[in-house]
Design an enzyme around this catalytic site. Structure first.
Site, mmCIF file in Angstrom:
data_model
loop_
_atom_site.group_PDB
_atom_site.id
_atom_site.type_symbol
_atom_site.label_atom_id
_atom_site.label_comp_id
_atom_site.label_asym_id
_atom_site.label_seq_id
_atom_site.Cartn_x
_atom_site.Cartn_y
_atom_site.Cartn_z
ATOM 1 N N ARG A 116 0.879 -1.183 0.000
ATOM 2 C CA ARG A 116 0.000 0.000 0.000
ATOM 3 C C ARG A 116 0.906 1.219 0.000
ATOM 4 O O ARG A 116 1.648 1.459 0.959
ATOM 5 C CB ARG A 116 -0.895 -0.010 1.246
ATOM 6 N N HIS A 143 -7.045 1.103 -7.031
ATOM 7 C CA HIS A 143 -7.399 0.417 -5.781
ATOM 8 C C HIS A 143 -8.214 -0.822 -6.171
ATOM 9 O O HIS A 143 -9.418 -0.907 -5.907
ATOM 10 C CB HIS A 143 -8.209 1.348 -4.887
ATOM 11 N N GLN A 146 -10.453 -2.805 -3.619
ATOM 12 C CA GLN A 146 -11.685 -2.084 -3.327
ATOM 13 C C GLN A 146 -12.678 -2.248 -4.472
ATOM 14 O O GLN A 146 -13.879 -2.424 -4.255
ATOM 15 C CB GLN A 146 -11.388 -0.607 -3.095
ATOM 16 N N ASP A 238 -16.422 9.316 -2.243
ATOM 17 C CA ASP A 238 -15.210 9.136 -1.452
ATOM 18 C C ASP A 238 -14.841 10.490 -0.859
ATOM 19 O O ASP A 238 -15.421 11.523 -1.219
ATOM 20 C CB ASP A 238 -14.083 8.591 -2.337
ATOM 21 N N CYS A 278 -16.009 3.857 0.243
ATOM 22 C CA CYS A 278 -14.909 2.946 0.579
ATOM 23 C C CYS A 278 -14.428 3.110 2.013
ATOM 24 O O CYS A 278 -13.730 2.236 2.527
ATOM 25 C CB CYS A 278 -13.755 3.130 -0.398
ATOM 26 N N ARG A 306 -14.239 -6.572 1.533
ATOM 27 C CA ARG A 306 -12.799 -6.490 1.288
ATOM 28 C C ARG A 306 -12.121 -7.781 1.752
ATOM 29 O O ARG A 306 -11.211 -8.297 1.099
ATOM 30 C CB ARG A 306 -12.202 -5.284 2.018
#
Length: 319
Positions: A116, A143, A146, A238, A278, A306
């Protein structure tokens, strides 16, 4: 449990990197979703899997995380494996070691590497030198984990991708990019509304359009949030200032104010719309509390998923 008509040679996926959904065919995306759904069902029923017994996952984190770290660690445990958390303080990367050397060394110890980081180029370099699968757990451009969780959540609540319109309102960031690609892969229509200057990357949209031409997905990019949300089945947003853009918070608040997901905006969507985010969310900024905490919101189903999609990725890629 999800079931799709797919033809996938799973053996060809062993050892493959998971950097972006663009690297996987539509059938392979459907396969991962089906496997994630199966694993979720088995976990709820108390069925224990040891498919990754004796396997280890190295997890490189260069920025903060809640859901990513916990879901990957728990996922490896549920599959019988082990996860190692590695921060910049734990690695020589933080002291200037080339990413190529880190990749080659870690490949001798672990069976897969998850990273990450803010730089997608760093993930690509890591994958180039690693001899074990590399999983992108978030970069500045993508991502994909996600994105898979979003698709699984949508299918669970809508029962189909066909005829579904998902709308993303807000910053054209990594989450938006992976959502566009994911929608294109499964043939779902998507509209993205962002302020001028904060749109999604046109090169990524072009790549998604090439996929959409094969699957029948319609991709619309606009600056008008009402146009985008009209007749939406899914509304997604987001934070306005993702990690790395905190210094722009005040400027972004002004630019994004008309894009807040609130009661007025969602009135243009279908009555049975669902809301996705998310997380983490900033109530009162990109979304009002009465929307994210309403019965339309499935953000915690999305967060749980996830865990299951990442288990599917790990089980599929690790040899």
């Amino acid at each position: 449990m999800l079931q799709f008509e797919t033809k996938v040679d799973v053996n060809k996926l062993k050892g493959k990197d998971f950097l972006t959904l663009l690297d996987f065919s539509s059938d392979e995306v459907f396969y991962l979703l089906e496997l994630a759904s199966k694993m979720k069902k088995e976990q709820k029923e108390g069925i224990i899997s040891n498919v990754l017994q004796g396997k280890s996952l190295g997890m490189i984190f260069e920025n903060a995380s809640t859901r990513t770290r916990v879901s990957f660690e728990v996922g490896m445990t549920q599959l019988g494996g082990h996860a190692l958390f590695l921060s910049p303080r734990d690695l020589q990367i933080g002291r200037g070691e080339p990413i190529s050397d880190t990749a080659r060394a870690l490949s001798r110890y672990v069976d897969a590497i998850m990273i990450r980081t803010n730089s997608h180029e760093k993930v690509e370099e890591l994958a180039n030198y690693s001899t074990v699968p590399v999983i992108n757990a978030l970069t500045d451009y993508y991502h994909p984990c996600q994105g898979l969780a979003d698709l699984l959540t949508i299918y669970e609540h809508k029962g189909t991708f066909e005829g579904i319109k998902v709308v993303y309102v807000g910053d054209g960031n990594n989450v938006a990019h992976s959502l566009i690609i994911g929608a294109a892969k499964v043939g779902m229509d998507i509209s993205v509304a962002s302020p001028s200057g904060y749109e999604v990357d046109p090169d990524i949209v072009q790549k998604a359009q090439e996929v959409a031409a094969l699957t029948g997905s319609n991709i619309t990019i606009t600056n008008d949030p009402i146009e985008a949300v009209t007749d939406a089945d899914i509304i997604y947003t987001d934070v306005w200032a993702s990690m790395g853009y905190e210094a722009e918070q005040k400027d972004r608040e002004a630019a994004f104010a008309p894009y807040q997901v609130n009661r007025e905006l969602v009135s243009y969507a279908k009555d049975d719309y669902i809301f996705l985010h998310c997380l983490p969310a900033h109530r009162g900024e990109e979304v009002t509390a009465d929307i994210i905490d309403s019965p339309h919101s499935v953000v915690f189903d999305e967060a749980e998923n996830r865990l299951h999609v990442q288990k599917a990725v790990l089980a599929t890629l690790i040899k």
